[in-house]
Design a protein around this motif. Structure first.
Motif, mmCIF file in Angstrom:
data_model
loop_
_atom_site.group_PDB
_atom_site.id
_atom_site.type_symbol
_atom_site.label_atom_id
_atom_site.label_comp_id
_atom_site.label_asym_id
_atom_site.label_seq_id
_atom_site.Cartn_x
_atom_site.Cartn_y
_atom_site.Cartn_z
ATOM 1 N N ALA A 1 25.075 53.798 -78.610
ATOM 2 C CA ALA A 1 25.743 52.455 -78.477
ATOM 3 C C ALA A 1 25.251 51.500 -79.278
ATOM 4 O O ALA A 1 24.526 51.588 -80.058
ATOM 5 C CB ALA A 1 25.410 52.213 -76.785
ATOM 6 N N LYS A 2 26.126 50.391 -79.209
ATOM 7 C CA LYS A 2 25.511 48.908 -79.678
ATOM 8 C C LYS A 2 25.848 47.804 -79.065
ATOM 9 O O LYS A 2 26.586 47.910 -78.045
ATOM 10 C CB LYS A 2 26.240 49.205 -81.403
ATOM 11 N N ARG A 3 25.302 46.745 -79.475
ATOM 12 C CA ARG A 3 25.711 45.575 -78.765
ATOM 13 C C ARG A 3 27.094 45.257 -78.868
ATOM 14 O O ARG A 3 27.800 45.379 -80.240
ATOM 15 C CB ARG A 3 24.880 44.499 -79.169
ATOM 16 N N ALA A 4 27.962 45.082 -78.142
ATOM 17 C CA ALA A 4 29.580 44.522 -78.150
ATOM 18 C C ALA A 4 29.209 43.239 -79.154
ATOM 19 O O ALA A 4 28.768 42.361 -78.971
ATOM 20 C CB ALA A 4 29.872 44.285 -76.715
ATOM 21 N N ASP A 5 30.568 43.176 -79.864
ATOM 22 C CA ASP A 5 30.881 42.355 -80.838
ATOM 23 C C ASP A 5 29.852 42.168 -81.761
ATOM 24 O O ASP A 5 29.926 41.206 -82.516
ATOM 25 C CB ASP A 5 31.252 41.075 -80.014
ATOM 26 N N PHE A 6 29.127 43.024 -82.040
ATOM 27 C CA PHE A 6 28.339 43.049 -83.354
ATOM 28 C C PHE A 6 28.533 44.214 -84.243
ATOM 29 O O PHE A 6 28.844 45.325 -83.900
ATOM 30 C CB PHE A 6 26.741 43.127 -82.763
ATOM 31 N N THR A 7 28.391 44.008 -85.366
ATOM 32 C CA THR A 7 28.636 45.112 -86.353
ATOM 33 C C THR A 7 27.304 45.729 -86.839
ATOM 34 O O THR A 7 26.840 45.329 -87.611
ATOM 35 C CB THR A 7 29.278 44.358 -87.720
ATOM 36 N N LEU A 8 26.989 46.703 -85.952
ATOM 37 C CA LEU A 8 25.901 47.428 -86.088
ATOM 38 C C LEU A 8 26.266 48.848 -85.893
ATOM 39 O O LEU A 8 27.000 49.264 -85.360
ATOM 40 C CB LEU A 8 24.714 46.956 -84.799
ATOM 41 N N PRO A 9 25.281 49.650 -86.156
ATOM 42 C CA PRO A 9 25.269 50.933 -85.964
ATOM 43 C C PRO A 9 25.065 51.483 -84.820
ATOM 44 O O PRO A 9 24.160 50.848 -83.975
ATOM 45 C CB PRO A 9 24.397 51.621 -87.168
ATOM 46 N N LEU A 10 25.616 52.644 -84.387
ATOM 47 C CA LEU A 10 25.468 53.141 -82.926
ATOM 48 C C LEU A 10 23.905 53.721 -83.120
ATOM 49 O O LEU A 10 23.537 54.497 -83.875
ATOM 50 C CB LEU A 10 26.368 54.263 -82.603
ATOM 51 N N THR A 11 23.075 53.751 -81.928
ATOM 52 C CA THR A 11 21.873 54.103 -81.890
ATOM 53 C C THR A 11 21.816 54.741 -80.241
ATOM 54 O O THR A 11 22.330 54.177 -79.292
ATOM 55 C CB THR A 11 20.736 53.205 -81.949
ATOM 56 N N ARG A 12 21.070 55.770 -80.291
ATOM 57 C CA ARG A 12 20.839 56.341 -78.953
ATOM 58 C C ARG A 12 20.037 55.380 -78.165
ATOM 59 O O ARG A 12 18.810 55.059 -78.619
ATOM 60 C CB ARG A 12 20.444 57.982 -79.007
ATOM 61 N N GLN A 13 20.239 55.184 -76.943
ATOM 62 C CA GLN A 13 19.201 54.427 -75.961
ATOM 63 C C GLN A 13 19.904 54.541 -74.547
ATOM 64 O O GLN A 13 20.596 55.033 -74.293
ATOM 65 C CB GLN A 13 19.618 53.019 -76.387
ATOM 66 N N ALA A 14 18.749 54.129 -73.659
ATOM 67 C CA ALA A 14 18.906 54.371 -72.331
ATOM 68 C C ALA A 14 19.819 53.142 -71.730
ATOM 69 O O ALA A 14 19.532 51.879 -71.993
ATOM 70 C CB ALA A 14 17.688 54.183 -71.708
ATOM 71 N N LEU A 15 20.747 53.463 -71.014
ATOM 72 C CA LEU A 15 21.863 52.620 -70.656
ATOM 73 C C LEU A 15 22.283 52.611 -69.000
ATOM 74 O O LEU A 15 21.950 53.609 -68.311
ATOM 75 C CB LEU A 15 23.307 52.671 -71.454
ATOM 76 N N ILE A 16 22.789 51.449 -68.497
ATOM 77 C CA ILE A 16 23.343 51.592 -67.277
ATOM 78 C C ILE A 16 24.879 51.040 -67.222
ATOM 79 O O ILE A 16 24.901 50.186 -67.969
ATOM 80 C CB ILE A 16 22.429 50.572 -66.364
ATOM 81 N N SER A 17 25.522 51.936 -66.354
ATOM 82 C CA SER A 17 26.920 51.603 -66.468
ATOM 83 C C SER A 17 27.459 51.127 -65.158
ATOM 84 O O SER A 17 27.014 51.885 -64.090
ATOM 85 C CB SER A 17 27.877 52.843 -67.012
ATOM 86 N N TYR A 18 28.220 50.258 -64.796
ATOM 87 C CA TYR A 18 28.694 49.637 -63.415
ATOM 88 C C TYR A 18 30.197 49.871 -63.579
ATOM 89 O O TYR A 18 30.796 49.293 -64.180
ATOM 90 C CB TYR A 18 28.109 48.305 -63.307
ATOM 91 N N THR A 19 30.690 50.677 -62.591
ATOM 92 C CA THR A 19 32.182 50.703 -62.438
ATOM 93 C C THR A 19 32.562 50.109 -61.122
ATOM 94 O O THR A 19 31.913 50.557 -60.239
ATOM 95 C CB THR A 19 32.609 52.181 -62.877
ATOM 96 N N PRO A 20 33.725 49.309 -61.006
ATOM 97 C CA PRO A 20 34.039 48.960 -59.534
ATOM 98 C C PRO A 20 34.550 50.145 -58.695
ATOM 99 O O PRO A 20 35.203 50.958 -59.170
ATOM 100 C CB PRO A 20 35.083 47.889 -59.888
ATOM 101 N N THR A 21 33.870 50.118 -57.488
ATOM 102 C CA THR A 21 34.477 51.233 -56.534
ATOM 103 C C THR A 21 35.699 50.657 -56.067
ATOM 104 O O THR A 21 36.294 49.587 -56.262
ATOM 105 C CB THR A 21 33.498 51.017 -55.431
ATOM 106 N N ASP A 22 36.479 51.424 -55.151
ATOM 107 C CA ASP A 22 37.817 50.955 -54.741
ATOM 108 C C ASP A 22 37.502 49.782 -53.971
ATOM 109 O O ASP A 22 38.442 48.984 -54.053
ATOM 110 C CB ASP A 22 38.086 52.209 -53.812
ATOM 111 N N ARG A 23 36.557 49.501 -53.036
ATOM 112 C CA ARG A 23 36.178 48.352 -52.404
ATOM 113 C C ARG A 23 35.905 47.312 -53.324
ATOM 114 O O ARG A 23 36.351 46.147 -53.107
ATOM 115 C CB ARG A 23 35.199 48.510 -51.519
ATOM 116 N N GLY A 24 35.239 47.544 -54.419
ATOM 117 C CA GLY A 24 34.908 46.467 -55.187
ATOM 118 C C GLY A 24 35.907 46.008 -56.220
ATOM 119 O O GLY A 24 35.756 44.746 -56.829
ATOM 120 N N LYS A 25 37.073 46.709 -56.286
ATOM 121 C CA LYS A 25 38.048 46.348 -57.426
ATOM 122 C C LYS A 25 38.794 45.007 -57.217
ATOM 123 O O LYS A 25 39.264 44.269 -57.953
ATOM 124 C CB LYS A 25 39.193 47.443 -57.413
#
Length: 216
Positions: A104-128
């Protein structure tokens, strides 16, 4: 027959005149309400100021919100508050929280992808209903960002409007309406909840198009 024809012709003419008078371009409550509904619906929505990470160069999809496990150094002060916001939303079942290790890389930045620990948040049906895309202006035009809505805005009444007038070659009208929030975000403080659900008044400019009225 010669006695019936003149009244018949007169009736048809009257109908045609009435049809012309009821031109769809004439301002009316229903047309304004239709144009105002999208404005009112998003009135309690805001973009979430958070430093997102991207798994590729596609930034057209606001969700999921992907952030590094460790906060980005030098990130905006609002970043920490936003991280707390989405973490609490995950605990409340409005977002699904997933840990991953990926390039991954910082969004909107022109940088190479590097492997890193991430957290992903996706809306549930109730949260949409609360965590959804919100459009904001950028240097390259309007773009959708991850957003949070304290409630769904609902029109209470179209109060008044000005007579349509020409403005720089467009026909516009100032329309005043009242709105309120319904189905507020769970967990809001009582004083915020009561303020959101209380009717408020707002005036917006609507412009007439070939497809009706739209918010300017």
């Amino acid at each position: 027959m010669k006695h019936i024809l003149p009244p018949l012709v007169g009736t048809v003419a009257a109908v045609l005149v009435l049809s012309a008078c009821s031109d769809t371009k004439t301002p009316n409550d229903a047309d304004f309400r239709k144009a105002l509904e999208p404005v009112a619906s998003d009135i309690f929505c805001r973009t979430i100021p958070i430093q997102r990470m991207s798994l590729n160069d596609d930034l057209t999809q606001p969700f999921p919100i992907i952030v590094p496990v460790a906060p980005v150094e030098g990130a905006d002060p609002d970043d920490a508050r936003s991280r707390t916001l989405i973490e609490e939303a995950a605990r409340d079942g409005l977002l699904t929280r997933t840990e991953l290790n990926a390039l991954a890389k910082r969004a909107d930045f022109t940088l190479p992808l590097t492997r890193q620990a991430l957290i992903s948040y996706t809306p549930t049906d109730r949260g949409k209903a609360y965590y959804r895309p919100v459009e904001a202006k950028t240097s390259s035009g309007m773009r959708a960002f991850p957003g949070v809505c304290a409630a769904r805005g609902e029109i209470v009444d179209v109060v008044r409007w000005t007579d349509p007038a020409d403005a720089s070659g467009r026909t516009v009208s100032q329309v005043t309406f009242t709105y309120r929030g319904v189905e507020p975000l769970p967990g809001l403080p009582e004083n915020v909840h009561s303020k959101i659900t209380r009717p408020e008044e707002r005036t917006v400019t609507l412009v007439r198009t070939n497809d009706g009225w739209d918010a300017l």
